[in-house]
Design a protein around this motif. Structure first.
Motif, PDB file in Angstrom:
ATOM      1  N   ASN A  25       0.851  -1.185   0.000  1.00 38.58           N
ATOM      2  CA  ASN A  25       0.000   0.000   0.000  1.00 38.58           C
ATOM      3  C   ASN A  25       0.895   1.247   0.000  1.00 38.58           C
ATOM      4  O   ASN A  25       1.545   1.560   0.997  1.00 38.58           O
ATOM      5  N   LEU A  26       0.935   1.946  -1.161  1.00 32.12           N
ATOM      6  CA  LEU A  26       1.770   3.152  -1.279  1.00 32.12           C
ATOM      7  C   LEU A  26       1.030   4.408  -0.833  1.00 32.12           C
ATOM      8  O   LEU A  26       1.649   5.472  -0.705  1.00 32.12           O
ATOM      9  N   GLY A  27      -0.281   4.297  -0.624  1.00 33.53           N
ATOM     10  CA  GLY A  27      -1.052   5.482  -0.238  1.00 33.53           C
ATOM     11  C   GLY A  27      -1.144   6.480  -1.382  1.00 33.53           C
ATOM     12  O   GLY A  27      -1.348   6.105  -2.539  1.00 33.53           O
ATOM     13  N   MET A  28      -0.950   7.758  -1.083  1.00 35.67           N
ATOM     14  CA  MET A  28      -1.015   8.816  -2.096  1.00 35.67           C
ATOM     15  C   MET A  28       0.192   8.730  -3.039  1.00 35.67           C
ATOM     16  O   MET A  28       1.246   8.220  -2.663  1.00 35.67           O
ATOM     17  N   PRO A  29       0.035   9.242  -4.261  1.00 33.28           N
ATOM     18  CA  PRO A  29       1.170   9.208  -5.208  1.00 33.28           C
ATOM     19  C   PRO A  29       2.220  10.275  -4.894  1.00 33.28           C
ATOM     20  O   PRO A  29       2.550  11.126  -5.722  1.00 33.28           O
ATOM     21  N   SER A  30       2.774  10.206  -3.691  1.00 31.71           N
ATOM     22  CA  SER A  30       3.833  11.122  -3.273  1.00 31.71           C
ATOM     23  C   SER A  30       4.938  10.308  -2.609  1.00 31.71           C
ATOM     24  O   SER A  30       4.690   9.218  -2.082  1.00 31.71           O
ATOM     25  N   ASP A  31       6.161  10.839  -2.643  1.00 36.06           N
ATOM     26  CA  ASP A  31       7.315  10.145  -2.045  1.00 36.06           C
ATOM     27  C   ASP A  31       7.459   8.711  -2.571  1.00 36.06           C
ATOM     28  O   ASP A  31       7.867   7.800  -1.842  1.00 36.06           O
ATOM     29  N   LEU A  32       7.125   8.514  -3.838  1.00 29.69           N
ATOM     30  CA  LEU A  32       7.126   7.154  -4.380  1.00 29.69           C
ATOM     31  C   LEU A  32       8.523   6.543  -4.400  1.00 29.69           C
ATOM     32  O   LEU A  32       8.687   5.351  -4.146  1.00 29.69           O
ATOM     33  N   ASP A  33       9.525   7.351  -4.725  1.00 32.87           N
ATOM     34  CA  ASP A  33      10.902   6.828  -4.731  1.00 32.87           C
ATOM     35  C   ASP A  33      11.275   6.271  -3.363  1.00 32.87           C
ATOM     36  O   ASP A  33      11.833   5.172  -3.256  1.00 32.87           O
ATOM     37  N   TYR A  34      10.972   7.040  -2.328  1.00 38.29           N
ATOM     38  CA  TYR A  34      11.344   6.624  -0.978  1.00 38.29           C
ATOM     39  C   TYR A  34      10.559   5.385  -0.558  1.00 38.29           C
ATOM     40  O   TYR A  34      11.124   4.424  -0.002  1.00 38.29           O
ATOM     41  N   LYS A  35       9.263   5.363  -0.815  1.00 36.44           N
ATOM     42  CA  LYS A  35       8.416   4.241  -0.401  1.00 36.44           C
ATOM     43  C   LYS A  35       8.850   2.946  -1.089  1.00 36.44           C
ATOM     44  O   LYS A  35       8.938   1.887  -0.449  1.00 36.44           O
ATOM     45  N   ILE A  36       9.126   3.027  -2.381  1.00 38.64           N
ATOM     46  CA  ILE A  36       9.484   1.817  -3.126  1.00 38.64           C
ATOM     47  C   ILE A  36      10.888   1.339  -2.754  1.00 38.64           C
ATOM     48  O   ILE A  36      11.141   0.128  -2.651  1.00 38.64           O
ATOM     49  N   SER A  37      11.821   2.267  -2.521  1.00 42.62           N
ATOM     50  CA  SER A  37      13.158   1.848  -2.087  1.00 42.62           C
ATOM     51  C   SER A  37      13.090   1.230  -0.683  1.00 42.62           C
ATOM     52  O   SER A  37      13.844   0.289  -0.369  1.00 42.62           O
ATOM     53  N   PHE A  38      12.186   1.747   0.145  1.00 38.24           N
ATOM     54  CA  PHE A  38      11.959   1.206   1.493  1.00 38.24           C
ATOM     55  C   PHE A  38      11.479  -0.244   1.377  1.00 38.24           C
ATOM     56  O   PHE A  38      11.988  -1.161   2.034  1.00 38.24           O
ATOM     57  N   ALA A  39      10.489  -0.482   0.494  1.00 38.94           N
ATOM     58  CA  ALA A  39       9.941  -1.827   0.311  1.00 38.94           C
ATOM     59  C   ALA A  39      11.029  -2.785  -0.184  1.00 38.94           C
ATOM     60  O   ALA A  39      11.141  -3.915   0.303  1.00 38.94           O
ATOM     61  N   LYS A  40      11.828  -2.340  -1.127  1.00 35.87           N
ATOM     62  CA  LYS A  40      12.879  -3.197  -1.676  1.00 35.87           C
ATOM     63  C   LYS A  40      13.867  -3.603  -0.590  1.00 35.87           C
ATOM     64  O   LYS A  40      14.313  -4.764  -0.525  1.00 35.87           O
ATOM     65  N   LYS A  41      14.220  -2.681   0.280  1.00 30.25           N
ATOM     66  CA  LYS A  41      15.181  -2.994   1.351  1.00 30.25           C
ATOM     67  C   LYS A  41      14.595  -4.031   2.307  1.00 30.25           C
ATOM     68  O   LYS A  41      15.304  -4.948   2.753  1.00 30.25           O
ATOM     69  N   LEU A  42      13.308  -3.917   2.593  1.00 29.54           N
ATOM     70  CA  LEU A  42      12.678  -4.887   3.490  1.00 29.54           C
ATOM     71  C   LEU A  42      12.710  -6.292   2.883  1.00 29.54           C
ATOM     72  O   LEU A  42      12.980  -7.276   3.580  1.00 29.54           O
ATOM     73  N   PHE A  43      12.437  -6.387   1.589  1.00 21.88           N
ATOM     74  CA  PHE A  43      12.472  -7.692   0.921  1.00 21.88           C
ATOM     75  C   PHE A  43      13.904  -8.223   0.819  1.00 21.88           C
ATOM     76  O   PHE A  43      14.159  -9.405   1.078  1.00 21.88           O
ATOM     77  N   ASP A  44      14.836  -7.343   0.453  1.00 21.88           N
ATOM     78  CA  ASP A  44      16.231  -7.764   0.285  1.00 21.88           C
ATOM     79  C   ASP A  44      16.852  -8.203   1.599  1.00 21.88           C
ATOM     80  O   ASP A  44      17.678  -9.140   1.633  1.00 21.88           O
ATOM     81  N   ASP A  45      16.490  -7.538   2.699  1.00 16.59           N
ATOM     82  CA  ASP A  45      17.078  -7.847   4.010  1.00 16.59           C
ATOM     83  C   ASP A  45      16.366  -8.996   4.713  1.00 16.59           C
ATOM     84  O   ASP A  45      16.749  -9.374   5.830  1.00 16.59           O
ATOM     85  N   GLY A  46      15.323  -9.534   4.118  1.00 15.86           N
ATOM     86  CA  GLY A  46      14.612 -10.648   4.733  1.00 15.86           C
ATOM     87  C   GLY A  46      13.685 -10.242   5.859  1.00 15.86           C
ATOM     88  O   GLY A  46      13.236 -11.111   6.634  1.00 15.86           O
TER      89      GLY A  46
END
Length: 290
Positions: free
Chosen positions: A240-261
């Motif tokens: 859930n990204l919410g509003m279409p703002s800060d998308l770069d930060y939100k998606i990089s945050f999600a990737k780190k969570l998946f990559d770090d297990g």
């Protein structure tokens, strides 16, 4: 006239000067005579006539050379195709509209590029170039797929430039399903027209952020609620990204969570990043039985 008495001879003006070296005759007041003026005018006319003759001679020679080059020389004998594409070389050459035996200079390369993309939509970029003395080079690249939008019982497959690549009866394998977007009369090979331009901008920003941050394995995107943009990761985690703002930060945050297990590869559930831009916090709710 000779002076026989003293052996001297007298030379008049006509015997001292002749031809073009002869100055214009002048009257008693020093002005050029009429005969001199007429002679000068004749010389000018001759020079003008020679210039015109040489100009037309040059023009004739150049025209003949151009005519020969367009009718005899530089006939296309080879059409080469390079790059990656799902289409065969025969299909690409057939779509380009250029034939062997045509004159290289008369080949319409820009028109050929447009024809190839219109007839073979899965070609993303194409360059048609003349190669001397008698070759046409076609360089192609496969279109990058953005996803598919369901419309009137069909799945409209869009490229990353929103050109309609295909109108499929079923969702193509490994194609991202995009929900919540309506297209106006989509046609294969043409750029899709979005009913809501703001959703087109949002989709563009989501695609850009996914690519720039390297988050792959997205299997679905949902714009049904403009305040709650949803991504599906590997078919098991809803982001859930919410509003279409800060998308770069939100998606990089999600990737780190998946990559770090932090979210295991066996877990299913919902990852809430709607407020991550404000409080740097994500919330994961595992699905029951996950």
């Amino acid at each position: 006239m000779r002076d026989l008495k003293n052996g001297r001879r007298e030379l008049n003006a006509d015997s001292r000067w002749s031809g073009t070296n002869r100055p214009a005759r002048r009257g008693n007041d020093g002005a050029p005579s009429r005969a001199g003026i007429r002679a000068e005018n004749r010389r000018r006319r001759r020079r003008r006539a020679l210039l015109i003759f040489y100009f037309f001679l040059f023009f004739t020679v150049v025209s003949a050379a151009v005519a020969v080059s367009l009718t005899v020389l530089f006939k296309i004998d080879t059409i080469q195709v390079g790059g990656t594409s799902r289409y065969t070389q025969e299909q690409i050459i057939g779509a380009c509209g250029i034939k062997k035996g045509e004159n290289l200079f008369l080949a319409k390369t820009r028109q050929s590029e447009k024809q190839i993309q219109a007839r073979l939509p899965y070609i993303g970029s194409v360059k048609v170039r003349r190669k001397f003395p008698a070759r046409i080079s076609i360089q192609v690249a496969e279109a990058q797929v953005c996803g598919a939008v369901e419309s009137s019982g069909k799945y409209v497959v869009l490229g990353d430039d929103f050109r309609v690549l295909e109108m499929a009866d079923k969702l193509p394998q490994s194609c991202v399903l995009i929900r919540g977007i309506t297209l106006k009369s989509p046609k294969e090979g043409k750029t899709a027209e979005f009913a809501d331009k703001s959703l087109q901008s949002s989709l563009t920003e989501v695609e850009r952020a996914l690519k720039s941050n390297g988050l792959k394995n997205i299997t679905g995107v949902d714009f049904s609620s403009t305040s709650k943009i949803l991504l599906t990761y590997e078919g098991r985690v809803t982001i859930n990204l919410g509003m279409p703002s800060d998308l770069d930060y939100k998606i990089s945050f999600a990737k780190k969570l998946f990559d770090d297990g932090e979210i295991k590869s066996t877990e299913k559930g919902t990852l809430n990043l709607s407020t991550a831009g404000d409080n740097d916090t994500a919330y994961f709710d595992p699905a029951s039985g996950s």
